[in-house]
Design a protein around this motif. Structure first.
Motif, mmCIF file in Angstrom:
data_model
loop_
_atom_site.group_PDB
_atom_site.id
_atom_site.type_symbol
_atom_site.label_atom_id
_atom_site.label_comp_id
_atom_site.label_asym_id
_atom_site.label_seq_id
_atom_site.Cartn_x
_atom_site.Cartn_y
_atom_site.Cartn_z
ATOM 1 N N GLY A 29 27.395 35.593 34.583
ATOM 2 C CA GLY A 29 27.132 34.319 35.085
ATOM 3 C C GLY A 29 28.024 34.047 36.456
ATOM 4 O O GLY A 29 29.047 34.927 36.525
ATOM 5 N N ILE A 30 27.621 33.229 37.136
ATOM 6 C CA ILE A 30 28.543 32.887 38.240
ATOM 7 C C ILE A 30 29.428 31.654 38.015
ATOM 8 O O ILE A 30 28.643 30.751 37.646
ATOM 9 N N THR A 31 30.536 32.140 38.128
ATOM 10 C CA THR A 31 31.508 30.724 37.969
ATOM 11 C C THR A 31 32.317 30.747 39.164
ATOM 12 O O THR A 31 32.062 31.166 40.264
ATOM 13 N N GLY A 32 33.380 29.513 39.351
ATOM 14 C CA GLY A 32 34.261 29.647 40.280
ATOM 15 C C GLY A 32 35.134 30.315 40.674
ATOM 16 O O GLY A 32 35.486 30.641 41.919
ATOM 17 N N ASN A 33 35.291 31.362 39.893
ATOM 18 C CA ASN A 33 36.085 32.669 40.293
ATOM 19 C C ASN A 33 35.470 33.944 40.822
ATOM 20 O O ASN A 33 35.900 34.876 40.873
ATOM 21 N N THR A 34 34.311 33.636 40.488
ATOM 22 C CA THR A 34 32.991 34.957 41.111
ATOM 23 C C THR A 34 33.395 35.011 42.647
ATOM 24 O O THR A 34 33.395 34.129 43.219
ATOM 25 N N LYS A 35 33.810 36.176 42.928
ATOM 26 C CA LYS A 35 33.831 36.719 44.274
ATOM 27 C C LYS A 35 32.718 37.207 44.947
ATOM 28 O O LYS A 35 31.609 37.930 44.241
ATOM 29 N N LEU A 36 32.322 36.769 46.003
ATOM 30 C CA LEU A 36 31.005 37.315 46.905
ATOM 31 C C LEU A 36 30.726 38.814 46.769
ATOM 32 O O LEU A 36 29.713 39.220 46.392
ATOM 33 N N VAL A 37 31.937 39.570 47.345
ATOM 34 C CA VAL A 37 31.727 40.885 47.642
ATOM 35 C C VAL A 37 32.035 41.760 46.324
ATOM 36 O O VAL A 37 31.225 42.485 45.980
ATOM 37 N N GLU A 38 33.176 41.346 45.746
ATOM 38 C CA GLU A 38 33.601 42.109 44.652
ATOM 39 C C GLU A 38 32.574 42.002 43.532
ATOM 40 O O GLU A 38 32.288 42.918 42.761
ATOM 41 N N SER A 44 27.352 41.636 54.515
ATOM 42 C CA SER A 44 27.816 40.691 55.730
ATOM 43 C C SER A 44 26.382 39.911 55.677
ATOM 44 O O SER A 44 26.557 38.799 55.931
ATOM 45 N N VAL A 45 25.368 40.575 55.733
ATOM 46 C CA VAL A 45 24.040 39.788 55.854
ATOM 47 C C VAL A 45 23.933 38.851 55.027
ATOM 48 O O VAL A 45 23.190 37.735 55.000
ATOM 49 N N ASP A 46 24.180 39.126 53.719
ATOM 50 C CA ASP A 46 24.013 38.249 52.335
ATOM 51 C C ASP A 46 25.008 36.878 52.719
ATOM 52 O O ASP A 46 24.629 35.743 52.387
ATOM 53 N N ILE A 47 26.111 37.010 53.323
ATOM 54 C CA ILE A 47 26.973 36.028 53.477
ATOM 55 C C ILE A 47 26.578 35.069 54.473
ATOM 56 O O ILE A 47 26.675 34.040 54.458
ATOM 57 N N PHE A 64 31.548 27.300 59.272
ATOM 58 C CA PHE A 64 32.083 28.441 58.182
ATOM 59 C C PHE A 64 33.073 29.536 58.963
ATOM 60 O O PHE A 64 33.731 30.191 58.421
ATOM 61 N N ASP A 65 33.046 29.391 60.313
ATOM 62 C CA ASP A 65 33.911 30.546 61.038
ATOM 63 C C ASP A 65 35.338 30.154 60.415
ATOM 64 O O ASP A 65 36.137 31.006 60.427
ATOM 65 N N GLN A 66 35.624 28.791 60.270
ATOM 66 C CA GLN A 66 36.916 28.511 59.901
ATOM 67 C C GLN A 66 37.547 29.044 58.439
ATOM 68 O O GLN A 66 38.396 29.300 58.140
ATOM 69 N N LEU A 67 36.274 29.371 57.557
ATOM 70 C CA LEU A 67 36.591 29.720 56.284
ATOM 71 C C LEU A 67 36.530 31.367 56.350
ATOM 72 O O LEU A 67 37.374 31.933 55.574
ATOM 73 N N LEU A 78 35.541 36.106 49.425
ATOM 74 C CA LEU A 78 35.690 34.714 48.976
ATOM 75 C C LEU A 78 35.191 34.410 47.715
ATOM 76 O O LEU A 78 34.165 35.059 47.050
ATOM 77 N N SER A 79 35.825 33.443 46.962
ATOM 78 C CA SER A 79 35.389 32.911 45.581
ATOM 79 C C SER A 79 34.486 31.845 45.633
ATOM 80 O O SER A 79 34.550 31.205 46.891
ATOM 81 N N VAL A 80 33.732 31.279 44.751
ATOM 82 C CA VAL A 80 32.830 30.469 44.772
ATOM 83 C C VAL A 80 33.682 29.185 45.105
ATOM 84 O O VAL A 80 33.384 28.132 45.810
ATOM 85 N N ASP A 81 34.822 29.114 44.207
ATOM 86 C CA ASP A 81 35.837 28.009 44.492
ATOM 87 C C ASP A 81 36.245 27.831 45.878
ATOM 88 O O ASP A 81 36.158 26.352 46.364
ATOM 89 N N GLU A 82 36.484 28.752 46.376
ATOM 90 C CA GLU A 82 37.107 28.562 47.877
ATOM 91 C C GLU A 82 35.945 28.062 48.775
ATOM 92 O O GLU A 82 36.054 27.164 49.567
ATOM 93 N N ILE A 83 34.433 28.342 48.513
ATOM 94 C CA ILE A 83 33.487 27.767 49.415
ATOM 95 C C ILE A 83 33.159 26.415 49.041
ATOM 96 O O ILE A 83 32.943 25.562 49.707
ATOM 97 N N VAL A 84 33.288 26.081 47.803
ATOM 98 C CA VAL A 84 33.071 24.873 47.018
ATOM 99 C C VAL A 84 34.040 23.964 47.873
ATOM 100 O O VAL A 84 33.804 22.711 48.407
ATOM 101 N N THR A 85 35.444 24.242 47.783
ATOM 102 C CA THR A 85 36.421 23.310 48.502
ATOM 103 C C THR A 85 36.167 23.183 49.865
ATOM 104 O O THR A 85 36.345 21.930 50.224
ATOM 105 N N PHE A 86 35.927 24.175 50.667
ATOM 106 C CA PHE A 86 35.568 24.209 51.846
ATOM 107 C C PHE A 86 34.206 23.330 52.223
ATOM 108 O O PHE A 86 34.533 22.249 53.255
#
Length: 93
Positions: A29-38, A44-47, A64-67, A78-86
């Motif tokens: 499952g996808i959680t806050g610790n899930t990494k997009l690439v890993e 890059s197209v998915d991001i 999003f360029d800042q992130l 990036l982790s899901v949590d990093e995206i959520v915080t941003f």
């Protein structure tokens, strides 16, 4: 109007699940610790697709360029949590 981090987290998880539902991922499952690439094998197209989807969902540009860039170069992952915080910080100013 303030948007809660819990609501944003739920929205991002839902979007990621929709994006990856037909991918053959070995992930419980996808959680806050899930990494997009890993973990989700994002290219890059998915991001870019995720960024566009989030900006359309929240009806505003989020910068999003800042992130995605640090020190003049793209981040490796990036982790899901990093995206959520941003996104929370951007939406709530």
């Amino acid at each position: 109007m303030q948007v809660t981090e819990t609501n944003i987290h739920s929205t991002i998880i839902d979007i990621l699940q929709d994006m990856t539902q037909e991918w053959e991922l070995e992930l419980d499952g996808i959680t806050g610790n899930t990494k997009l690439v890993e973990d989700l094998s994002f290219a890059s197209v998915d991001i870019i697709h995720l960024v566009v989807t989030l900006e359309e969902h929240f009806k505003q540009k989020l910068g999003f360029d800042q992130l995605l860039m640090r020190g003049g170069r793209y981040v490796d992952d990036l982790s899901v949590d990093e995206i959520v915080t941003f996104v929370t910080q951007k939406l709530n100013g």
